[in-house]
Design a protein around this motif. Structure first.
Motif, mmCIF file in Angstrom:
data_model
loop_
_atom_site.group_PDB
_atom_site.id
_atom_site.type_symbol
_atom_site.label_atom_id
_atom_site.label_comp_id
_atom_site.label_asym_id
_atom_site.label_seq_id
_atom_site.Cartn_x
_atom_site.Cartn_y
_atom_site.Cartn_z
ATOM 1 N N MET A 168 0.840 -1.169 0.000
ATOM 2 C CA MET A 168 0.000 0.000 0.000
ATOM 3 C C MET A 168 0.893 1.242 0.000
ATOM 4 N N ALA A 169 0.525 2.226 -0.797
ATOM 5 C CA ALA A 169 1.296 3.469 -0.899
ATOM 6 C C ALA A 169 1.248 4.244 0.413
ATOM 7 N N GLN A 170 2.322 4.947 0.676
ATOM 8 C CA GLN A 170 2.403 5.796 1.865
ATOM 9 C C GLN A 170 2.085 7.223 1.428
ATOM 10 N N PHE A 171 0.929 7.738 1.873
ATOM 11 C CA PHE A 171 0.528 9.086 1.496
ATOM 12 C C PHE A 171 1.190 10.099 2.406
ATOM 13 N N PHE A 172 1.670 11.181 1.802
ATOM 14 C CA PHE A 172 2.324 12.240 2.563
ATOM 15 C C PHE A 172 1.405 13.436 2.752
ATOM 16 N N HIS A 173 0.854 13.939 1.670
ATOM 17 C CA HIS A 173 0.016 15.130 1.775
ATOM 18 C C HIS A 173 -0.967 15.149 0.615
ATOM 19 N N HIS A 174 -2.120 15.750 0.862
ATOM 20 C CA HIS A 174 -3.106 15.907 -0.212
ATOM 21 C C HIS A 174 -3.898 17.183 0.032
ATOM 22 N N ASN A 175 -4.491 17.682 -1.038
ATOM 23 C CA ASN A 175 -5.445 18.781 -0.951
ATOM 24 C C ASN A 175 -6.465 18.561 -2.056
ATOM 25 N N GLU A 176 -7.314 19.523 -2.283
ATOM 26 C CA GLU A 176 -8.390 19.312 -3.259
ATOM 27 C C GLU A 176 -7.869 19.174 -4.692
ATOM 28 N N PHE A 177 -6.617 19.532 -4.944
ATOM 29 C CA PHE A 177 -6.057 19.484 -6.289
ATOM 30 C C PHE A 177 -5.263 18.210 -6.565
ATOM 31 N N GLY A 178 -4.743 17.550 -5.524
ATOM 32 C CA GLY A 178 -3.929 16.372 -5.771
ATOM 33 C C GLY A 178 -3.303 15.822 -4.507
ATOM 34 N N TYR A 179 -2.250 15.010 -4.693
ATOM 35 C CA TYR A 179 -1.607 14.357 -3.546
ATOM 36 C C TYR A 179 -0.179 13.952 -3.896
ATOM 37 N N CYS A 180 0.556 13.558 -2.866
ATOM 38 C CA CYS A 180 1.869 12.949 -3.036
ATOM 39 C C CYS A 180 1.920 11.693 -2.179
ATOM 40 N N ALA A 181 2.396 10.616 -2.774
ATOM 41 C CA ALA A 181 2.502 9.336 -2.076
ATOM 42 C C ALA A 181 3.779 8.638 -2.525
ATOM 43 N N ARG A 182 4.267 7.711 -1.687
ATOM 44 C CA ARG A 182 5.449 6.924 -2.039
ATOM 45 C C ARG A 182 5.017 5.512 -2.403
ATOM 46 N N CYS A 183 5.529 5.028 -3.522
ATOM 47 C CA CYS A 183 5.276 3.659 -3.959
ATOM 48 C C CYS A 183 6.130 2.718 -3.115
ATOM 49 N N PRO A 184 5.524 1.702 -2.484
ATOM 50 C CA PRO A 184 6.314 0.799 -1.640
ATOM 51 C C PRO A 184 7.278 -0.080 -2.439
ATOM 52 N N ARG A 185 6.986 -0.309 -3.695
ATOM 53 C CA ARG A 185 7.825 -1.175 -4.517
ATOM 54 C C ARG A 185 9.048 -0.434 -5.055
ATOM 55 N N THR A 186 8.849 0.742 -5.633
ATOM 56 C CA THR A 186 9.949 1.478 -6.271
ATOM 57 C C THR A 186 10.524 2.586 -5.389
ATOM 58 N N CYS A 187 9.786 2.967 -4.340
ATOM 59 C CA CYS A 187 10.148 4.091 -3.458
ATOM 60 C C CYS A 187 10.115 5.439 -4.178
ATOM 61 N N HIS A 188 9.553 5.473 -5.384
ATOM 62 C CA HIS A 188 9.379 6.748 -6.074
ATOM 63 C C HIS A 188 8.269 7.540 -5.392
ATOM 64 N N LEU A 189 8.410 8.848 -5.420
ATOM 65 C CA LEU A 189 7.355 9.727 -4.933
ATOM 66 C C LEU A 189 6.444 10.040 -6.109
ATOM 67 N N HIS A 190 5.163 9.802 -5.926
ATOM 68 C CA HIS A 190 4.180 10.057 -6.976
ATOM 69 C C HIS A 190 3.422 11.329 -6.632
ATOM 70 N N VAL A 191 3.633 12.349 -7.459
ATOM 71 C CA VAL A 191 2.921 13.609 -7.311
ATOM 72 C C VAL A 191 1.823 13.597 -8.373
ATOM 73 N N CYS A 192 0.589 13.556 -7.934
ATOM 74 C CA CYS A 192 -0.554 13.558 -8.849
ATOM 75 C C CYS A 192 -1.320 14.840 -8.605
ATOM 76 N N PHE A 193 -1.478 15.622 -9.666
ATOM 77 C CA PHE A 193 -2.042 16.949 -9.537
ATOM 78 C C PHE A 193 -2.852 17.262 -10.779
ATOM 79 N N GLY A 194 -4.169 17.310 -10.635
ATOM 80 C CA GLY A 194 -5.009 17.554 -11.814
ATOM 81 C C GLY A 194 -4.778 16.474 -12.847
ATOM 82 N N ASN A 195 -4.380 16.866 -14.042
ATOM 83 C CA ASN A 195 -4.112 15.929 -15.126
ATOM 84 C C ASN A 195 -2.648 15.530 -15.228
#
Length: 107
Positions: free
Chosen positions: A1-28
């Protein structure tokens, strides 16, 4: 399961447990970044926000271009959107710093 760091109404940032990459998802936009790439992206967003925060007359107008490594590609934001993206990145960076401070020291 991904480790979520922060989110707001526009998006979020989470860490992938497999690759340890930080995923920043924001709008499109979605970015999978190493810690170094995340730090670089955070700096670019902060510098761009700083440059535009007092110059933009309409905070809802999508008139702020965020350059990318691709020579003919930029991401375009309003000041409101860029502020929300900056919020995600800054809060994630703070939590990463706390995580590093609390990590057990290798002997």
């Amino acid at each position: 399961m991904a480790q979520f760091f922060h989110h707001n109404e526009f998006g979020y940032c989470a860490r992938c447990p497999r690759t340890c990459h930080l995923h920043v998802c924001f709008g499109n936009v979605a970015l999978a970044a190493t810690t170094t790439e995340f730090t670089d992206f955070r700096r670019v967003v902060a510098d761009t926000w700083q440059h535009h925060c007092l110059r933009t007359t309409d905070p809802e107008c999508r008139c702020i271009a965020l350059r990318t490594p691709a020579p003919h590609l930029a991401l375009v934001f309003s000041l409101v959107e860029l502020t929300q993206l900056r919020d995600i990145l800054e809060n994630t960076a703070l939590l990463l710093e706390v995580e590093q401070l609390l990590a057990p020291k290798a002997e």
